[in-house]
Design a protein around this motif. Structure first.
Motif, short mmCIF file in Angstrom:
data_model
loop_
_atom_site.label_atom_id
_atom_site.label_comp_id
_atom_site.label_asym_id
_atom_site.label_seq_id
_atom_site.Cartn_x
_atom_site.Cartn_y
_atom_site.Cartn_z
N ARG A 27 46.39 9.92 -2.22
CA ARG A 27 46.01 10.41 -3.54
C ARG A 27 46.34 9.38 -4.61
N VAL A 28 47.52 8.83 -4.55
CA VAL A 28 47.93 7.81 -5.52
C VAL A 28 47.03 6.58 -5.43
N ALA A 29 46.66 6.21 -4.22
CA ALA A 29 45.89 4.98 -4.01
C ALA A 29 44.47 5.07 -4.55
N ILE A 30 43.85 6.25 -4.46
CA ILE A 30 42.44 6.34 -4.83
C ILE A 30 42.19 7.09 -6.14
N ALA A 31 43.20 7.70 -6.72
CA ALA A 31 43.00 8.60 -7.87
C ALA A 31 42.23 7.93 -9.01
N HIS A 32 42.72 6.79 -9.48
CA HIS A 32 42.07 6.12 -10.60
C HIS A 32 40.63 5.74 -10.25
N SER A 33 40.44 5.25 -9.06
CA SER A 33 39.12 4.78 -8.64
C SER A 33 38.11 5.92 -8.58
N ILE A 34 38.48 7.01 -7.94
CA ILE A 34 37.54 8.12 -7.80
C ILE A 34 37.28 8.79 -9.14
N GLN A 35 38.27 8.78 -10.01
CA GLN A 35 38.07 9.31 -11.36
C GLN A 35 36.98 8.53 -12.09
N MET A 36 37.01 7.21 -11.98
CA MET A 36 36.05 6.37 -12.68
C MET A 36 34.64 6.53 -12.10
N PHE A 37 34.53 6.60 -10.77
CA PHE A 37 33.21 6.73 -10.17
C PHE A 37 32.65 8.13 -10.40
N GLN A 38 33.50 9.14 -10.41
CA GLN A 38 33.01 10.50 -10.69
C GLN A 38 32.43 10.56 -12.10
N LEU A 39 33.11 9.93 -13.03
CA LEU A 39 32.61 9.90 -14.40
C LEU A 39 31.28 9.16 -14.48
N GLY A 40 31.19 8.06 -13.77
CA GLY A 40 29.96 7.27 -13.80
C GLY A 40 28.76 7.98 -13.18
N GLU A 41 29.02 8.87 -12.21
CA GLU A 41 27.92 9.60 -11.56
C GLU A 41 27.38 10.71 -12.46
N ALA A 83 33.96 15.91 -8.20
CA ALA A 83 34.84 16.68 -9.08
C ALA A 83 35.53 17.80 -8.32
N ARG A 84 34.79 18.47 -7.45
CA ARG A 84 35.39 19.56 -6.68
C ARG A 84 36.45 19.02 -5.73
N PHE A 85 36.15 17.90 -5.09
CA PHE A 85 37.13 17.27 -4.19
C PHE A 85 38.39 16.89 -4.96
N MET A 86 38.21 16.31 -6.14
CA MET A 86 39.35 15.92 -6.95
C MET A 86 40.19 17.14 -7.34
N GLU A 87 39.54 18.19 -7.75
CA GLU A 87 40.26 19.40 -8.16
C GLU A 87 41.08 19.97 -7.01
N ILE A 88 40.48 20.04 -5.84
CA ILE A 88 41.16 20.58 -4.67
C ILE A 88 42.40 19.75 -4.33
N ASN A 89 42.29 18.45 -4.54
CA ASN A 89 43.38 17.55 -4.17
C ASN A 89 44.29 17.17 -5.34
N GLY A 90 44.17 17.87 -6.44
CA GLY A 90 45.09 17.66 -7.55
C GLY A 90 44.89 16.38 -8.32
N ILE A 91 43.64 15.91 -8.40
CA ILE A 91 43.33 14.71 -9.17
C ILE A 91 42.57 15.15 -10.42
N ALA A 92 43.10 14.83 -11.58
CA ALA A 92 42.48 15.27 -12.83
C ALA A 92 41.18 14.51 -13.09
N ARG A 93 40.24 15.16 -13.74
CA ARG A 93 39.02 14.49 -14.17
C ARG A 93 39.28 13.79 -15.50
N ILE A 94 38.51 12.74 -15.77
CA ILE A 94 38.59 12.06 -17.05
C ILE A 94 37.24 12.20 -17.76
N THR A 95 37.25 12.10 -19.05
CA THR A 95 36.02 12.31 -19.82
C THR A 95 35.47 11.03 -20.43
N ARG A 96 36.23 9.97 -20.36
CA ARG A 96 35.73 8.69 -20.88
C ARG A 96 36.43 7.54 -20.18
N GLY A 97 35.73 6.42 -20.15
CA GLY A 97 36.27 5.21 -19.56
C GLY A 97 35.58 4.02 -20.17
#
Length: 266
Positions: A27-41, A83-97
C-alpha cells in the motif's frame, strides 16, 4: 466503434468479494502512484466531445463523436474501478495534481482535435507500460484483474487514436509531417521522464528501473508514431471486414502480451 460496443458487452469482472488484499508495504509503495493515475483517468471529456462533433460536421464522419463518447466512458470506468480498489484498501483519492493539471490544459491549449488526442494518446502509450508494472508491484488478485483489463483497453484506445491522427494528417506536406513528428516527440519524451520520476517507487517495485521504463515507453512510442503517419490512412481500408470478430481474435494475444509484460518487469 465495434471495439467499444463489443468491449462494453464483456466488461471486466473484478473479484471484489476478495476484499482488501494489499499488504501494508504494498500500500505504501503504490499509494501515490495509483492516486495520480486514478485522477488522470477521470475526465468528463467535454472539450474532446466538442472537437469530435466539429470534426464530424466538417468531414461527415457521423459515427466519430459516438466512438469518442464510448472511449470517454471506458476511461471513466478505469477511474471508477481504481477508485473502488483504493477505497477498499484504505488509499485516499486526490482531487488535483500538478501533472494532471498540465495534461488537461495542454489538451485544450489550441482548441484542436489533433492537439487534444495527441496529448491523450501520449498518456495512453505510457499507460501501456505502466499498468503491467503496477500489477507486478503487488500480489493483489484484484489489482491484477483491474490492470489487465485497463491495459487491454489502452492498447485498443491507442490504435483508435493513432488511426484518427493519421486521418487528420492525411495530405500534409513532408515538411508539415516532419514538424508534427518533432512536436510530438517534444511532448512525449519529457512526459515520460516526469512520469518515470514521479512514479519511480511503484515502477521499481514492479521491476522497472527509471531507464527501463523510459526505454519501453520509447519503443511503444516509435511504433505508434509510425501509425500516425498520413500514409497509414491507405492501410485502414485493408482491415478485416468485421472489426468485432478481429477484436475477439486478438483479445487472447493482448492478454498474453500483458502477461509477458508483467513477467518482463520482474
Amino acid at each position: 466503434m465495434d471495439h467499444f460496443r463489443w468491449n462494453g458487452s464483456v466488461a471486466m469482472r473484478v473479484p471484489w468479494h476478495i476484499g482488501p488484499d494489499l499488504s501494508d508495504e504494498e500500500r505504501v509503495a503504490i499509494a501515490h502512484s495509483i492516486q495520480m493515475f486514478q485522477l488522470g483517468e477521470n475526465s468528463e471529456g467535454r472539450h474532446l466531445m466538442r472537437y469530435a462533433k466539429e470534426w464530424a460536421e466538417r468531414t461527415g464522419d457521423a459515427v466519430y463523436p459516438e466512438a469518442i463518447r464510448m472511449l470517454i466512458v471506458e476511461e471513466q470506468r478505469h477511474a471508477g474501478v481504481l477508485a473502488r480498489f483504493m477505497e477498499i484498501n484504505g488509499i485516499a483519492r486526490i482531487t488535483r495534481g500538478c501533472s494532471d493539471g498540465i495534461f488537461r490544459r495542454a489538451r485544450n491549449l489550441f482548441g484542436s482535435l489533433e492537439i487534444s488526442i495527441s496529448v491523450l494518446v501520449t498518456a495512453e502509450i505510457i499507460a501501456k507500460i505502466y499498468y503491467p508494472a503496477l500489477s507486478a508491484a503487488t500480489s493483489s488478485t484484484v489489482l491484477h484483474t483491474i490492470c489487465e483489463q485497463i491495459h487491454r483497453e489502452e492498447i485498443a484506445h491507442v490504435e483508435f487514436q493513432t488511426e484518427q491522427l493519421a486521418r487528420i494528417r492525411a495530405g500534409r506536406s513532408a515538411l508539415g509531417t516532419w514538424a508534427t513528428r518533432f512536436l510530438h516527440r517534444l511532448l512525449f519524451y519529457p512526459t515520460v521522464m516526469v512520469v518515470g520520476l514521479s512514479h519511480r517507487a511503484a515502477l521499481r517495485r514492479g521491476g522497472l528501473s527509471f531507464w527501463q521504463f523510459c526505454s519501453r515507453s520509447h519503443h511503444e512510442f516509435v511504433r505508434d508514431l509510425a501509425a500516425m503517419e498520413p500514409q497509414a490512412v491507405s492501410r485502414l481500408s485493408k482491415r478485416p471486414a468485421s472489426e468485432t470478430e478481429a477484436m475477439r481474435k486478438t483479445s487472447l494475444s493482448i492478454r498474453a502480451r500483458f502477461s509477458k509484460s508483467r513477467a518482463g518487469s520482474h
